[in-house]
Design a protein around this motif. Sequence first.
Motif, PDB file in Angstrom:
ATOM      1  N   PRO A 140       0.815  -1.220   0.000  1.00 32.33           N
ATOM      2  CA  PRO A 140       0.000   0.000   0.000  1.00 32.33           C
ATOM      3  C   PRO A 140       0.847   1.268   0.000  1.00 32.33           C
ATOM      4  N   LEU A 141       0.342   2.297  -0.641  1.00 30.52           N
ATOM      5  CA  LEU A 141       0.875   3.646  -0.505  1.00 30.52           C
ATOM      6  C   LEU A 141      -0.036   4.393   0.468  1.00 30.52           C
ATOM      7  N   PHE A 147      -7.373  -3.429   0.180  1.00 34.21           N
ATOM      8  CA  PHE A 147      -7.143  -4.056  -1.120  1.00 34.21           C
ATOM      9  C   PHE A 147      -7.017  -5.559  -0.930  1.00 34.21           C
ATOM     10  N   ASP A 148      -7.952  -6.296  -1.514  1.00 32.71           N
ATOM     11  CA  ASP A 148      -7.924  -7.752  -1.433  1.00 32.71           C
ATOM     12  C   ASP A 148      -8.471  -8.316  -2.744  1.00 32.71           C
ATOM     13  N   TYR A 300      12.304  -2.371  -7.652  1.00 32.04           N
ATOM     14  CA  TYR A 300      11.550  -1.845  -8.784  1.00 32.04           C
ATOM     15  C   TYR A 300      10.063  -2.061  -8.511  1.00 32.04           C
ATOM     16  N   THR A 301       9.269  -1.001  -8.614  1.00 25.46           N
ATOM     17  CA  THR A 301       7.841  -1.093  -8.328  1.00 25.46           C
ATOM     18  C   THR A 301       7.023  -0.428  -9.432  1.00 25.46           C
ATOM     19  N   ILE A 302       5.817  -0.923  -9.603  1.00 24.32           N
ATOM     20  CA  ILE A 302       4.868  -0.352 -10.561  1.00 24.32           C
ATOM     21  C   ILE A 302       3.612   0.069  -9.801  1.00 24.32           C
ATOM     22  N   LYS A 303       3.220   1.312  -9.968  1.00 20.62           N
ATOM     23  CA  LYS A 303       2.012   1.807  -9.311  1.00 20.62           C
ATOM     24  C   LYS A 303       0.769   1.265 -10.024  1.00 20.62           C
ATOM     25  N   LEU A 304      -0.218   0.904  -9.226  1.00 23.28           N
ATOM     26  CA  LEU A 304      -1.485   0.422  -9.761  1.00 23.28           C
ATOM     27  C   LEU A 304      -2.558   1.491  -9.607  1.00 23.28           C
ATOM     28  N   ASN A 442      -4.526   2.247  -4.387  1.00 22.45           N
ATOM     29  CA  ASN A 442      -3.371   3.148  -4.282  1.00 22.45           C
ATOM     30  C   ASN A 442      -2.215   2.322  -3.747  1.00 22.45           C
ATOM     31  N   HIS A 443      -1.728   1.426  -4.616  1.00 22.09           N
ATOM     32  CA  HIS A 443      -0.740   0.436  -4.229  1.00 22.09           C
ATOM     33  C   HIS A 443       0.338   0.320  -5.306  1.00 22.09           C
TER      34      HIS A 443
END
Length: 461
Positions: A140-141, A147-148, A300-304, A442-443
């Motif tokens: 989470p941000l 979120f599930d 390395y992360t990708i925003k959803l 917002n993850h």
Amino acid sequence: MSKHTAARELRILSPTGALGSGFLESSFNAALEQQPHVIGCDAGTTDGGPFALGAGKPSFPRLAVKRDLRLILLGARRIKVPLLIGSCGTAGGEVHLQIVHEIVREIAREEGLSFKLALIHAEQDKDYLKTRLRQGRIKPLHPAPEFDEEVIDRSERIVGMMGTEPYVRALEMGVEVILAGRSSDTSMFCALPHMHGFSAGIALHAAKILECGTAAVVQRKTPDCMLATIRDDHFEIGPLDPDLRCTPQSIASHSLYENADPFLLKEPDGTLDTTRARYEAVNERLVRVRGSEFIPAETYTIKLEGAELAGYQTILIGGVRDPYILRQLDDWLTRIRARIEWRVKDVTGLAPDEYALNIRVYGKNGTMGALEPVQEFQGHEACLIFEVTAQTQELASTIAAMTRHQAIHFPIPEWSGLITGVACPYSPAYIERGATYRFNVNHVVEPDNAYEMFPIEIVEI
């Protein structure tokens, strides 16, 4: 490209801050005369809320998008440079990407164009997301909703915000035009500099300014073109319209735009740090920037981004000018709400928590709501928007119709008998808005690599 890279100079053109918002054709032609090495354009945003992502509809009209695309595509093919468009169709989902793809094909048929096109997909497979969630690789941000797997299932669509790497891979495949789904605002502008080994900090800072077109000029009169020249230790940037100018202050202050930190900008692979950046005027219209740095990310992360159906909405607009009502506006609206809730319960059996009634008061706090520092009403009239959200459109309109009757005749102690306190400008008074959506993600996800979430499809046009 070899003769350009030997000189260690790369020119990047941004025609406009949002595809479909427009630009001056004279500015674009002036930019082409300077022989940019690549043209990039950001086509997406979340500024307009969740509707584009949830409904699968772009924010800008098709005609406006086609007008911009025609000029940009023809210009890119004329000078034979790559064209990179990110976050197609505003939200960058599969339906949005295909809408822009269709427009490009239409333009190519009309203009007799042929080229190699890459489609980079950004809408995420729900089973993939569930797998990553079970692995603990979706984080989470702040602030983040719950979120599930149930959230994933009820989402209309979820997109990943790609970085520069998929663009680079597509360019390495020899494509001439890239249409990409949801992307980082800077990614399409960083791809070519990344390929040719330019400073990541310099390129990323230039891209941050380029993606908004002329938003960083002293006083923008219309969306328009910006051109950046990237060199090994600095970049120079400025507008093409001779009536516009950039200053060190206007460029430096752009770091505040759409950014939580004035010095740090996070991307999938790291962070732009402008703490040590130095800004100097080259002339009255052009600015040089040095010292921008890049801090690689540990992970390395990708925003959803995701959106789900919130219900169906009907609104009622009315004006109040009676000074007696305005002097007791807050109390009057509180009593109206109680009366409406009683009436809805009496007719439909619904409790207040089974639908949503929101009352916006323009003239008092309609813009800022609870954040409005001025508490006392100071105007001679107010606009009221009664907003009803319910499980069906019929139910929302039923409640709105009851709201109208309760509100317009609601009494105050100063008047006896029947009064009409709200003037409605439309007949019927309520307006059906249809389906309404809310953001529900917002993850960030931690993929195995920068490419697995963004498949590339090659198309011959």
